[in-house]
Motif scaffolding. Structure first.
Motif, PDB file in Angstrom:
ATOM      1  N   LEU A 272     -37.236-158.249  -6.208  1.00 30.80           N
ATOM      2  CA  LEU A 272     -36.984-159.387  -5.318  1.00 30.80           C
ATOM      3  C   LEU A 272     -37.196-159.017  -3.857  1.00 30.80           C
ATOM      4  CD1 LEU A 272     -33.776-160.993  -6.844  1.00 30.80           C
ATOM      5  CD2 LEU A 272     -35.964-162.156  -6.529  1.00 30.80           C
ATOM      6  N   LYS A 273     -36.794-157.801  -3.506  1.00 31.45           N
ATOM      7  CA  LYS A 273     -36.916-157.347  -2.126  1.00 31.45           C
ATOM      8  C   LYS A 273     -38.325-156.862  -1.793  1.00 31.45           C
ATOM      9  CE  LYS A 273     -32.385-157.625  -1.191  1.00 31.45           C
ATOM     10  NZ  LYS A 273     -31.810-158.493  -0.140  1.00 31.45           N
ATOM     11  N   GLY A 274     -39.176-156.776  -2.815  1.00 33.32           N
ATOM     12  CA  GLY A 274     -40.542-156.311  -2.590  1.00 33.32           C
ATOM     13  C   GLY A 274     -40.629-154.837  -2.236  1.00 33.32           C
ATOM     14  N   LEU A 275     -39.747-154.039  -2.803  1.00 33.39           N
ATOM     15  CA  LEU A 275     -39.667-152.623  -2.458  1.00 33.39           C
ATOM     16  C   LEU A 275     -40.405-151.761  -3.475  1.00 33.39           C
ATOM     17  CD1 LEU A 275     -35.887-152.567  -1.506  1.00 33.39           C
ATOM     18  CD2 LEU A 275     -37.837-152.652   0.061  1.00 33.39           C
ATOM     19  N   GLU A 276     -41.193-150.824  -2.993  1.00 31.77           N
ATOM     20  CA  GLU A 276     -41.878-149.881  -3.873  1.00 31.77           C
ATOM     21  C   GLU A 276     -40.946-148.716  -4.181  1.00 31.77           C
ATOM     22  OE1 GLU A 276     -45.591-148.636  -2.298  1.00 31.77           O
ATOM     23  OE2 GLU A 276     -46.484-150.635  -2.414  1.00 31.77           O
ATOM     24  N   TYR A 277     -41.103-148.161  -5.378  1.00 38.71           N
ATOM     25  CA  TYR A 277     -40.249-147.042  -5.773  1.00 38.71           C
ATOM     26  C   TYR A 277     -40.912-146.258  -6.885  1.00 38.71           C
ATOM     27  CZ  TYR A 277     -38.971-150.183  -9.639  1.00 38.71           C
ATOM     28  OH  TYR A 277     -39.017-151.029 -10.738  1.00 38.71           O
ATOM     29  N   GLU A 278     -40.492-145.026  -7.026  1.00 43.40           N
ATOM     30  CA  GLU A 278     -40.924-144.209  -8.158  1.00 43.40           C
ATOM     31  C   GLU A 278     -39.970-144.442  -9.309  1.00 43.40           C
ATOM     32  OE1 GLU A 278     -41.724-140.097  -7.552  1.00 43.40           O
ATOM     33  OE2 GLU A 278     -42.456-140.409  -5.505  1.00 43.40           O
ATOM     34  N   TYR A 279     -40.519-144.657 -10.482  1.00 46.77           N
ATOM     35  CA  TYR A 279     -39.727-144.876 -11.690  1.00 46.77           C
ATOM     36  C   TYR A 279     -39.632-143.555 -12.440  1.00 46.77           C
ATOM     37  CZ  TYR A 279     -38.277-147.168 -16.088  1.00 46.77           C
ATOM     38  OH  TYR A 279     -37.603-147.569 -17.201  1.00 46.77           O
ATOM     39  N   ILE A 280     -38.410-143.045 -12.575  1.00 51.26           N
ATOM     40  CA  ILE A 280     -38.191-141.781 -13.260  1.00 51.26           C
ATOM     41  C   ILE A 280     -37.391-142.054 -14.528  1.00 51.26           C
ATOM     42  CG2 ILE A 280     -37.270-139.449 -13.074  1.00 51.26           C
ATOM     43  CD1 ILE A 280     -37.524-139.757 -10.023  1.00 51.26           C
ATOM     44  N   PRO A 281     -38.038-141.988 -15.696  1.00 51.90           N
ATOM     45  CA  PRO A 281     -37.349-142.345 -16.940  1.00 51.90           C
ATOM     46  C   PRO A 281     -36.332-141.301 -17.382  1.00 51.90           C
ATOM     47  CG  PRO A 281     -39.563-141.553 -17.415  1.00 51.90           C
ATOM     48  CD  PRO A 281     -39.452-141.608 -15.917  1.00 51.90           C
ATOM     49  N   VAL A 282     -35.207-141.804 -17.876  1.00 48.36           N
ATOM     50  CA  VAL A 282     -34.164-140.961 -18.461  1.00 48.36           C
ATOM     51  C   VAL A 282     -33.924-141.508 -19.861  1.00 48.36           C
ATOM     52  CG1 VAL A 282     -31.811-140.105 -18.255  1.00 48.36           C
ATOM     53  CG2 VAL A 282     -33.124-140.613 -16.184  1.00 48.36           C
ATOM     54  N   ASN A 283     -34.368-140.790 -20.868  1.00 48.14           N
ATOM     55  CA  ASN A 283     -34.282-141.282 -22.246  1.00 48.14           C
ATOM     56  C   ASN A 283     -32.866-141.089 -22.784  1.00 48.14           C
ATOM     57  OD1 ASN A 283     -34.468-141.667 -25.095  1.00 48.14           O
ATOM     58  ND2 ASN A 283     -36.666-141.315 -24.968  1.00 48.14           N
ATOM     59  N   LEU A 284     -32.134-142.192 -22.840  1.00 45.25           N
ATOM     60  CA  LEU A 284     -30.735-142.121 -23.275  1.00 45.25           C
ATOM     61  C   LEU A 284     -30.617-141.752 -24.749  1.00 45.25           C
ATOM     62  CD1 LEU A 284     -29.226-145.250 -21.463  1.00 45.25           C
ATOM     63  CD2 LEU A 284     -29.561-142.919 -20.605  1.00 45.25           C
ATOM     64  N   LEU A 285     -31.571-142.191 -25.563  1.00 46.07           N
ATOM     65  CA  LEU A 285     -31.513-141.885 -26.994  1.00 46.07           C
ATOM     66  C   LEU A 285     -31.712-140.402 -27.262  1.00 46.07           C
ATOM     67  CD1 LEU A 285     -33.457-144.885 -28.592  1.00 46.07           C
ATOM     68  CD2 LEU A 285     -30.993-144.583 -28.331  1.00 46.07           C
ATOM     69  N   LYS A 286     -32.436-139.727 -26.375  1.00 47.36           N
ATOM     70  CA  LYS A 286     -32.663-138.291 -26.514  1.00 47.36           C
ATOM     71  C   LYS A 286     -31.608-137.473 -25.778  1.00 47.36           C
ATOM     72  CE  LYS A 286     -37.686-138.532 -27.177  1.00 47.36           C
ATOM     73  NZ  LYS A 286     -39.007-138.097 -26.644  1.00 47.36           N
ATOM     74  N   GLY A 287     -30.670-138.157 -25.134  1.00 42.83           N
ATOM     75  CA  GLY A 287     -29.597-137.454 -24.449  1.00 42.83           C
ATOM     76  C   GLY A 287     -29.980-136.847 -23.113  1.00 42.83           C
ATOM     77  N   GLU A 288     -31.072-137.328 -22.511  1.00 37.81           N
ATOM     78  CA  GLU A 288     -31.518-136.744 -21.246  1.00 37.81           C
ATOM     79  C   GLU A 288     -30.535-136.991 -20.103  1.00 37.81           C
ATOM     80  OE1 GLU A 288     -36.330-136.981 -22.176  1.00 37.81           O
ATOM     81  OE2 GLU A 288     -35.472-138.208 -20.571  1.00 37.81           O
TER      82      GLU A 288
END
Length: 236
Positions: free
Chosen positions: A44-60
């Motif tokens: 909504l704010k039009g902000l760019e960002y890096e998406y860093i995945p944290v896999n909850l199913l793998k316990g990360e």
């Protein structure tokens, strides 16, 4: 949005002045409703960002490196320069203060209170009861039937309260014709209720109407779980 797989430690970040000036970094999991609401705010704010995945199913989320960023071991977490925030409501309010357009709270004091109340119902009355760790514990200690009953009870109780709360103030969206904080909490919660827990929305016409309205908003669609880079291909 940039997908990154490596956790970024604050010690490393502190050594790079250039890194501090870079894009914000969002630690997220595609299906997390808490991360989902933050993605909507960023969009909504039009902000760019890096998406860093944290896999909850793998316990990360229990990885020691990630716990240096968020000792609670949950998503989302946001890094903005030397600022680290690891609670969805705190992140959203931080973004709204730093980037005030479009505003996420209405000028009317009563409607502001309704927005906070709706967010609180989701934040404390529904989402914690369907948290992955909670339902996994119930399934392991009792059985899958009790797990389903537990989640269904929490969602229906919360949705009943939300329906009554928003009935008199809803417009196109939750508290009028503009998108505000309540909508950021409703959209992910209703998405999960329908797609994960097969909740029938017929008893909640106000909520259902709001949810349909979000389908016309690019910011909401861009933040949808199936659009995230760590979503399984089968969800696209």
């Amino acid at each position: 949005m940039v997908l990154t797989h490596k956790y970024i430690l604050m010690d490393d970040q502190a050594n790079s002045g250039e890194e501090k000036k870079g894009k914000m970094k969002l630690y997220s999991y595609w299906r997390s409703s808490c991360a989902h609401r933050v993605r909507i705010a960023l969009s909504l704010k039009g902000l760019e960002y890096e998406y860093i995945p944290v896999n909850l199913l793998k316990g990360e989320q229990s990885d020691p490196d990630f716990k240096k960023i968020n000792p609670m071991g949950t998503v989302p977490a946001l890094i903005d320069g030397d600022v680290v925030i690891s609670d969805s409501l705190a992140i959203i309010m931080y973004l709204d203060e730093k980037y005030p357009e479009p505003p996420l709270l209405p000028p009317d004091l009563h409607k502001r209170a309704v927005n906070f109340q709706a967010a609180s119902i989701v934040l404390s009355g529904i989402q914690p009861h369907q948290n992955l760790g909670v339902i996994k514990f119930i399934e392991e200690k009792i059985n899958s039937e009790e797990k389903t009953a537990w989640v269904t009870n929490a969602i229906t109780k919360g949705f009943t309260a939300l329906e009554k709360l928003l009935l008199s103030c809803a417009g196109k969206h939750a508290t009028g014709d503009e998108v505000y904080l309540a909508d950021l909490f409703l959209a992910p919660q209703i998405y999960g209720a329908i797609n994960r827990f097969q909740i029938n929305m017929e008893p909640y016409p106000t909520l259902a109407k709001c949810y349909e309205s979000y389908k016309d908003l690019p910011a909401f669609q861009n933040a949808a779980p199936e659009k995230q880079p760590d979503a399984p291909a089968s969800t696209s």
